[in-house]
Enzyme design. Structure first.
Site, PDB file in Angstrom:
ATOM      1  N   TRP A  10       0.823  -1.228   0.000  1.00  0.00           N
ATOM      2  CA  TRP A  10       0.000   0.000   0.000  1.00  0.00           C
ATOM      3  C   TRP A  10       0.853   1.272   0.000  1.00  0.00           C
ATOM      4  O   TRP A  10       0.329   2.372  -0.157  1.00  0.00           O
ATOM      5  CB  TRP A  10      -0.893   0.020   1.233  1.00  0.00           C
ATOM      6  CG  TRP A  10      -2.004  -0.991   1.215  1.00  0.00           C
ATOM      7  CD1 TRP A  10      -2.167  -2.040   0.346  1.00  0.00           C
ATOM      8  CD2 TRP A  10      -3.120  -1.056   2.119  1.00  0.00           C
ATOM      9  NE1 TRP A  10      -3.296  -2.747   0.656  1.00  0.00           N
ATOM     10  CE2 TRP A  10      -3.907  -2.161   1.740  1.00  0.00           C
ATOM     11  CE3 TRP A  10      -3.521  -0.291   3.217  1.00  0.00           C
ATOM     12  CZ2 TRP A  10      -5.071  -2.515   2.404  1.00  0.00           C
ATOM     13  CZ3 TRP A  10      -4.687  -0.648   3.896  1.00  0.00           C
ATOM     14  CH2 TRP A  10      -5.450  -1.742   3.481  1.00  0.00           C
ATOM     15  N   HIS A  94      12.571  -2.855  -1.020  1.00  0.00           N
ATOM     16  CA  HIS A  94      11.793  -2.257  -2.099  1.00  0.00           C
ATOM     17  C   HIS A  94      12.619  -1.164  -2.779  1.00  0.00           C
ATOM     18  O   HIS A  94      13.377  -0.452  -2.112  1.00  0.00           O
ATOM     19  CB  HIS A  94      10.483  -1.671  -1.552  1.00  0.00           C
ATOM     20  CG  HIS A  94       9.534  -1.300  -2.648  1.00  0.00           C
ATOM     21  ND1 HIS A  94       9.639  -0.105  -3.329  1.00  0.00           N
ATOM     22  CD2 HIS A  94       8.508  -1.978  -3.210  1.00  0.00           C
ATOM     23  CE1 HIS A  94       8.695  -0.066  -4.260  1.00  0.00           C
ATOM     24  NE2 HIS A  94       7.995  -1.187  -4.210  1.00  0.00           N
ATOM     25  N   GLU A  96      11.919   1.709  -3.734  1.00  0.00           N
ATOM     26  CA  GLU A  96      11.747   3.061  -3.172  1.00  0.00           C
ATOM     27  C   GLU A  96      12.586   3.226  -1.903  1.00  0.00           C
ATOM     28  O   GLU A  96      13.092   4.312  -1.629  1.00  0.00           O
ATOM     29  CB  GLU A  96      10.256   3.331  -2.918  1.00  0.00           C
ATOM     30  CG  GLU A  96       9.520   3.554  -4.234  1.00  0.00           C
ATOM     31  CD  GLU A  96       8.078   3.092  -4.247  1.00  0.00           C
ATOM     32  OE1 GLU A  96       7.478   2.934  -3.176  1.00  0.00           O
ATOM     33  OE2 GLU A  96       7.549   2.881  -5.363  1.00  0.00           O
ATOM     34  N   GLU A 166      11.387  -7.030  -9.215  1.00  0.00           N
ATOM     35  CA  GLU A 166      10.670  -5.823  -9.608  1.00  0.00           C
ATOM     36  C   GLU A 166      11.591  -4.930 -10.445  1.00  0.00           C
ATOM     37  O   GLU A 166      12.406  -4.179  -9.880  1.00  0.00           O
ATOM     38  CB  GLU A 166      10.225  -5.046  -8.372  1.00  0.00           C
ATOM     39  CG  GLU A 166       9.296  -5.820  -7.475  1.00  0.00           C
ATOM     40  CD  GLU A 166       8.403  -4.893  -6.661  1.00  0.00           C
ATOM     41  OE1 GLU A 166       7.186  -4.943  -6.865  1.00  0.00           O
ATOM     42  OE2 GLU A 166       8.925  -4.109  -5.850  1.00  0.00           O
ATOM     43  N   GLY A 172       5.214   1.572 -10.848  1.00  0.00           N
ATOM     44  CA  GLY A 172       4.432   2.807 -10.805  1.00  0.00           C
ATOM     45  C   GLY A 172       4.499   3.611 -12.085  1.00  0.00           C
ATOM     46  O   GLY A 172       4.098   4.777 -12.122  1.00  0.00           O
ATOM     47  N   SER A 212       3.690  -2.564 -12.153  1.00  0.00           N
ATOM     48  CA  SER A 212       2.511  -2.208 -12.942  1.00  0.00           C
ATOM     49  C   SER A 212       1.630  -3.403 -13.321  1.00  0.00           C
ATOM     50  O   SER A 212       1.061  -3.446 -14.411  1.00  0.00           O
ATOM     51  CB  SER A 212       2.923  -1.430 -14.197  1.00  0.00           C
ATOM     52  OG  SER A 212       3.556  -0.214 -13.825  1.00  0.00           O
ATOM     53  N   GLY A 233       1.479  -2.781  -6.407  1.00  0.00           N
ATOM     54  CA  GLY A 233       1.479  -1.468  -5.786  1.00  0.00           C
ATOM     55  C   GLY A 233       0.146  -0.769  -6.013  1.00  0.00           C
ATOM     56  O   GLY A 233      -0.840  -1.007  -5.309  1.00  0.00           O
ATOM     57  N   GLY A 234       0.103   0.081  -7.022  1.00  0.00           N
ATOM     58  CA  GLY A 234      -1.082   0.907  -7.289  1.00  0.00           C
ATOM     59  C   GLY A 234      -2.395   0.134  -7.302  1.00  0.00           C
ATOM     60  O   GLY A 234      -3.392   0.565  -6.696  1.00  0.00           O
TER      61      GLY A 234
HETATM   62  C1  PEP Z   1       5.542  -1.923  -6.060  1.00  0.00           C
HETATM   63  O1  PEP Z   1       5.569  -0.842  -5.504  1.00  0.00           O
HETATM   64  O2  PEP Z   1       6.087  -2.902  -5.546  1.00  0.00           O
HETATM   65  C2  PEP Z   1       4.856  -2.020  -7.343  1.00  0.00           C
HETATM   66  C3  PEP Z   1       4.992  -3.118  -8.039  1.00  0.00           C
HETATM   67  O3  PEP Z   1       4.110  -0.919  -7.710  1.00  0.00           O
HETATM   68  P1  PEP Z   1       3.150  -0.806  -9.001  1.00  0.00           P
HETATM   69  O4  PEP Z   1       2.336  -2.072  -9.047  1.00  0.00           O
HETATM   70  O5  PEP Z   1       2.330   0.395  -8.760  1.00  0.00           O
HETATM   71  O6  PEP Z   1       4.048  -0.705 -10.193  1.00  0.00           O
END
Ligand code: PEP
Length: 249
Positions: A10, A94, A96, A166, A172, A212, A233-234
């Site tokens: 989240w 992650h 980020e 990832e 994102g 994504s 994520g989103g």
């Molecule tokens: C994430 O933050 O781990 C991610 C995969 O984000 P999103 O699905 O928004 O790309």
């Protein structure tokens, strides 16, 4: 048989009320979902989320934790704190966290060990940035991330590890790795693990894809033989989308 897992990160979204609403919407529609289903709300909502999901298949994870178990680390959260509120899984590494908070593979190795010391499952995130993929260095990057952060572990510890590949350029951005790109990297990851720990560990570790994922592309990605689920994520912020993705596994 590898465990199928869908985990929702989240990030820094949802207040207390929105957390309760989203969990309620998920709880009401869990039928026909397979495998493990995990949500990772912000720290302030973990205890509430654990209470709201008691007795249900929804599991609650933290988005991060510090490698030390207590001490002068203002603003940080430690493994025993998570354990004390029955949070048994943590996302570590992650992109980020790596980008905005300078988390290194070395620090992550320590975090992973601390989480395991507290009997937590770890969702370990890793992946290359766009320039590395463009220069053809993505395999090298991913191998180095695994080696530096995880290859100090004993083989038995891998029972508690969930990998989340990832590609940073797909997080994102709306840009997804193609199912073939995901499969190619997941197969490579298994091969790297096999060469260090043997086929048994490599073939039993769940490797999630993240970047994504949405209801419209989930099934194609999850169909790939080395993809065991997704870190979302989103799309994890909308019950309908998260559940549609969970049902695509
Ligand atoms: C994430 O933050 O781990 C991610 C995969 O984000 P999103 O699905 O928004 O790309």
């Amino acid at each position: 048989m590898r465990t199928k897992i869908i985990a929702g990160n989240w990030k820094m979204n949802n207040d207390k009320k929105a957390t309760a609403i989203l969990i309620e919407q998920l709880e009401e529609n869990l039928q026909n979902t397979n495998g493990r289903l995990i949500i990772a709300p912000p720290f302030t909502h973990l205890e509430q989320s654990v209470a709201l999901t008691k007795g249900s298949k929804l599991e609650v994870a933290a988005q991060n934790m510090h490698q030390a178990i207590s001490g002068a680390f203002t603003g940080e959260i430690a493994a025993p704190m998570l354990q004390s509120i029955n949070v048994r899984t943590v996302i570590l590494g992650h992109s980020e966290r790596r980008t905005y908070f300078n988390e290194t593979n070395h620090a992550l190795a320590e975090k992973v060990q601390t989480a395991l010391d507290y009997d937590m499952d770890v969702i370990f995130c890793f992946g290359e940035v766009l320039s590395e993929r463009k220069e053809g260095k993505h395999f090298e990057t991913v191998k180095q991330q695994l080696e530096e952060a995880l290859f100090g572990l004993e083989a038995a510890a891998w029972k508690k590890i969930i990998l989340a590949y990832e590609p940073v350029w797909a997080i994102g951005t709306g840009e997804t790795a193609s199912p073939e790109q995901a499969q190619e990297m997941h197969a490579y990851i298994r091969q790297v693990i096999a060469s260090k720990y043997g086929a048994q560990v490599a073939n039993t570790v769940s490797i999630l894809y993240g970047g994504s994922v949405k209801p419209s592309n989930a099934a194609d990605i999850f169909q790939q033989k080395d993809v065991d689920g997704g870190l979302i994520g989103g799309a994890a912020l909308k019950a309908e989308d998260f559940l549609a993705i969970a049902k695509a596994i």
